[in-house]
Design an enzyme around this catalytic site. Structure first.
Site: not given
Ligand code: F0G
Length: 459
Positions: A72, A124-125, A215, A217, A258, A450
């Site tokens: 843990y 990004f969304d 960001d 990714a 990614k 979406h």
């Protein structure tokens, strides 16, 4: 004779995929309310919905899985991940999360307040969702050239520094928790950001005293483009380029699904010990204790190996050349897409193909459904459906571009699959004049619609 290019790996395990008939697909897509997200994956032959978490792990990653430490607190696997993040990316502090959007949640719960503004390049969304949900604004400062799909420039993901500086001048720094630089720029077509642009954005952030969040990714794909397109970096290794990229960032959020080539995982990394400490409570509340966040030990191990493999030139060359290969097939057939080919995907210019479908009937979504019906290939809409409604006026937003993204999973499909994709798209392209109607919404959520939207054929 010069040897042709070949993949930098060989295949040790395979997963069978099934073809289907057009009649079957017509029923399945109707049952899924014409939403490709709602299809069973068994009903898909070639799945290009996303390159996120859909790649193939290597023998070394699978071996690392067996060595996972599931303690843990203070697990060995946590320290493996910590060392990889320090050695490869240069960050001292981090919190593991179950994926990229969870990293955004931990960070933005700490730093965003109502009325804030976060300038950046095509957020990004989920990033935009997290910002708008907190009643803040995601201000898009991408260069205008990014919306001309036929314009061939090397760094179409760049920030327009004039737009950014204006945003920094127009808002007091207390209202700007950070600038969000997305590398590569997914929404603009998997297009890279140049090192020069990163340096300029960083200089502006310093000048106005605001933090720079990357960001990240697809940071490694971005580094590949810097190496192959920016003269100064021709002889630098990917790992050297990555180090320099992140030397300008205060914070990185990462979807490890990614460029760390794992099926699940993420993290948020910090240069500041204080900010890391301030974010910890949100990690503990939403994800898990600070040494595992939302991840199991074995997954942290695989992620550490994936960060290393994902920043090797041969791997990246294989990957990006496959995307380029698909692009070159579309060139052969005259099918328009966001040029040049992106790092992780081809973004087909649906507006230029389905010229008779009204924008209110979701042009790129319509093309996506046609491609599915044609050959069981699943792409994803990057257009009006994704753009959602304006959070204040609740009117539909119609972006300049209507794109169908064909995202290529890492180390998963062969170039024969790319040939099938290109041919299927050509068949749709050849009958484009006969496609005149799209789809209408019959049910939608107030945010991120979406994913779950239900549609019917427009009448
Ligand atoms: N940032 C970027 C640039 C992304 O492309 C994604 C995810 C995220 C953040 C969120 O990460 O999925 O791990 O929570 N993009 C996927 C896609 C879903 O299909 O492009 P996540």
């Amino acid at each position: 004779m010069e040897l042709p290019f070949a993949e930098s790996y060989r295949i040790k395990m395979v997963e069978n995929i099934k073809k289907s008939t057009r009649e079957e697909r017509e029923q399945w897509i109707k049952d899924a309310h014409y939403n490709l997200f709602l299809l069973k994956s068994d009903y898909v032959f070639i799945d290009l919905l996303t390159d996120s978490g859909t790649g193939a792990m290597s023998d070394k990653q699978w071996s690392a899985i067996m060595l996972g430490d599931e303690s843990y607190a203070g697990a060995r696997s946590y320290y493996n991940m910590k060392n990889a993040i320090k050695d490869i990316l240069g960050f001292d502090y981090f919190l593991p999360t179950h994926q990229g959007r969870a990293a955004e949640n931990v960070l933005y719960s700490t730093i965003i307040k109502e009325g804030d503004v976060l300038p950046g390049n095509s957020h990004f969304d989920t990033t935009k969702g997290h910002i708008e949900f907190r009643r803040a604004t995601a201000l898009d400062c991408t260069i205008d050239e990014a919306s001309d799909t036929q314009l061939e420039i090397p760094f179409k993901g760049n920030v327009d520094v004039k737009k950014l500086e204006k945003a920094l001048q127009d808002n007091p720094k207390e209202k700007i928790p950070c600038v969000v630089l997305t590398v590569t720029n997914n929404t603009a077509g998997g297009q890279p950001v140049s090192m020069q642009n990163i340096r300029e954005v960083s200089a502006l952030c310093k000048k106005y005293g605001v933090l720079l969040q990357m960001d990240s990714a697809r940071f490694a794909e971005n580094a590949y483009f810097i190496k192959t397109r920016e003269a100064e970096f021709k002889n630098k290794s990917i790992k050297e380029i990555v180090k320099e990229m992140f030397s300008y960032a205060d914070i990185m959020t990462m979807s490890s699904k990614k460029d760390a080539i794992v099926n699940m995982g993420g993290f948020v990394a910090f240069k500041s010990e204080e900010l890391w400490k301030n974010c910890q409570k949100f990690c503990i509340m939403n994800e898990g204790f600070i040494t595992y966040g939302g991840m199991s030990g074995r997954d942290m191990n695989a992620l550490a190996v994936g960060l290393d493999e994902g920043t090797e030139f041969d791997y990246l060359e294989t990957r990006i050349k496959q995307v380029e290969y698909l692009g070159s097939k579309l060139d052969e057939y005259g099918i328009p897409y966001q040029r040049p080919a992106g790092g992780h995907a081809i973004f087909v210019d649906a507006k230029k193909i389905l010229t008779h479908v009204p924008k209110e009937e979701f042009i790129a979504q319509t093309l996506g459904i046609e491609l599915y019906l044609e050959a069981g290939i699943r792409g994803v809409e990057i257009g009006a459906m994704l753009a959602d409604r304006d959070p204040i006026t609740r009117e539909n937003r119609f972006p300049k571009l209507e794109l169908l993204r064909l995202a290529i999973p890492r180390r998963t499909y062969t170039n024969n699959h790319m040939d099938v994709i290109a041919t299927a798209l050509k068949n749709v392209y050849d009958r484009r004049e006969s496609i005149t109607r799209g789809y209408v919404i019959i049910r939608e959520e107030p945010i991120m619609r979406h994913f779950t939207v239900e549609m019917d054929k427009a009448k």
